[in-house]
Structures are given as C-alpha cells and as structure tokens.
Design an enzyme around this catalytic site. Sequence first.
Site, PDB file in Angstrom:
ATOM      1  N   GLU A   1      35.727  75.983  19.209  1.00 24.81           N
ATOM      2  CA  GLU A   1      34.556  76.166  20.082  1.00 24.81           C
ATOM      3  C   GLU A   1      34.896  76.803  21.425  1.00 24.81           C
ATOM      4  O   GLU A   1      34.009  77.206  22.183  1.00 24.81           O
ATOM      5  CB  GLU A   1      33.859  74.808  20.313  1.00 24.81           C
ATOM      6  CG  GLU A   1      34.487  73.906  21.345  1.00 24.81           C
ATOM      7  CD  GLU A   1      35.712  73.119  20.888  1.00 24.81           C
ATOM      8  OE1 GLU A   1      36.038  72.104  21.543  1.00 24.81           O
ATOM      9  OE2 GLU A   1      36.337  73.515  19.882  1.00 24.81           O
TER      10      GLU A   1
ATOM     11  N   CYS B   1      40.268  68.275  17.555  1.00 26.88           N
ATOM     12  CA  CYS B   1      41.259  67.734  18.487  1.00 26.88           C
ATOM     13  C   CYS B   1      41.236  66.200  18.491  1.00 26.88           C
ATOM     14  O   CYS B   1      41.741  65.584  17.572  1.00 26.88           O
ATOM     15  CB  CYS B   1      41.062  68.333  19.880  1.00 26.88           C
ATOM     16  SG  CYS B   1      42.497  68.154  20.964  1.00 26.88           S
TER      17      CYS B   1
ATOM     18  N   HIS C   1      40.866  74.228  19.032  1.00 26.21           N
ATOM     19  CA  HIS C   1      39.487  74.211  19.522  1.00 26.21           C
ATOM     20  C   HIS C   1      38.749  75.478  19.096  1.00 26.21           C
ATOM     21  O   HIS C   1      38.742  76.479  19.821  1.00 26.21           O
ATOM     22  CB  HIS C   1      39.462  74.096  21.049  1.00 26.21           C
ATOM     23  CG  HIS C   1      39.783  72.731  21.555  1.00 26.21           C
ATOM     24  ND1 HIS C   1      38.826  71.749  21.713  1.00 26.21           N
ATOM     25  CD2 HIS C   1      40.958  72.174  21.935  1.00 26.21           C
ATOM     26  CE1 HIS C   1      39.390  70.649  22.174  1.00 26.21           C
ATOM     27  NE2 HIS C   1      40.691  70.876  22.308  1.00 26.21           N
TER      28      HIS C   1
END
Length: 248
Positions: free
Chosen positions: A194, A102, A192
């Site tokens: 994660e 990002c 993202h």
Amino acid sequence: MFLYNNPMKYLYILKVGETFPQTKQKYNDFDTWISRFLKKSKNRIKTINILENEKLPNLKSARGFIITGSHSMVTQELPWSIKLEKYIKSISKREIPLLGICYGHQLIAKALGGKSDFNKNGKEIGVVKINTLQKNYNDPILKALPKKFYAYETHYQTVVKLPYNAKVLGKNKKENHQIVRFHTNVWGVQFHPEFDKNIMKEYILNQKDDLKKLGFNINKLLNDLRSCDVSSRILKNFEKITQNSLKQ
C-alpha cells in the site's frame, strides 16, 4: 416471485496502527492507502479501528479482511492484539479470505500456531527485491506478479516460525517469509504493497536518527527509492479472491 435475502457483504480493513502524525497530515493513513487499490470494492469497504476498540464485525457480514501494519510489536502482546488473535482463528476456520500486511502478517502467523519475533538479520527498510518461488507461482495472490519485483519495507520483527502447513510464496536475502499462504484463504506479506514513494520517504526520514545508529546510510536509502507499483498487485489480487469467494 421469490424475494431472496441477500445482505451486502463488506471487505473489512482491520486497522491496528497509525502512521506518524506529520505523515498522516500529508497523506492520510494505513486504511486509506490500502483502500485506494480496491476500486472494485469501494462501496463495500469498511474500516474497523482496533485501537479505538471498535466492535469486530459479525463474520457473516464479511467478504474478506485485511489487517494493516502497525508501529507496535507483536511480541508486546497488547490486549487488543491478543483479542484479535482469537478473531483471526475464527476467520481462518470459516475460510473467509484474509490478508495480513507487516504487523498483520506477523500476527496471523502467531494466531495460527507460528511465532513472530525480532529478525536476527536486523531491521529491513527501503526498497527491497522480492523473489517469488516458482513451485507456488500459480497461487492466486501472485497473479500477474513477475518472478522478481521490488517492494517497500520497514520492520524490525518478522515471522520466525511458520504455522503447520503454511507455504512460503516469496522471500529475499534478509527475510525468508516475505509472502506466505498460511491457510486455504489466508495470506500474509511482510512488505507494504500500500506504500508509495512519498510514504516510504516519510518512513525513512521519520526514523533517520535510529537508522543512523543502526548503521544505515540515509542518503543511500533515499537515493535508492523507486516506484514499486508492481507490489500493489497483491492488493488487487486479494480483492479478486474476495469477489470469487462470494460466487462459491
């Protein structure tokens, strides 16, 4: 008998942002979310908190770098961000594996000669479909990823101009630069990998007032939430790249 000097090399997480306070209290923060997918490197991961002005490590001690997301904007050109741009250039020149997520993705683009700014298509948030480009499907960052997969997103800004020789590996209708290989050992993803479902829900709820003003249907965003575990393979693939780089 010869004793070889073989110092331990680390996979550094460069933390350039913090999540919402209540989210952090429940689920920890960006660096923790990333490191849980790097199980083979768990004893060789170090987080450098850029916002607290922690010293950037000597490149000789690095097996790789991951730059986190942030609630800041690249166009703000904050002092720590400008400083990090110079460091990114050094990482790239040394061909040390680097992955940006990002904000990290956008900052890498800027550092290497591209440009990041607000997405003309507006904010992207929630679960989105990513399409990988078949001509680049052998790229190591895409290993074991299907041609189409779902991922979590929350961003206003994007890479609006790629650096010279950068290759787009994945995109979707709203964002042309979802996955980019910027240089030999440098990658970035706009989404993202994660995040999990709970974290994505937190991001929707913490931004709901602004999202409503932008015309988003909050109930639809929440109802559309699903598991996006496949996207986390990006982190596992990058970990493998850093391991292979040590053998070279």
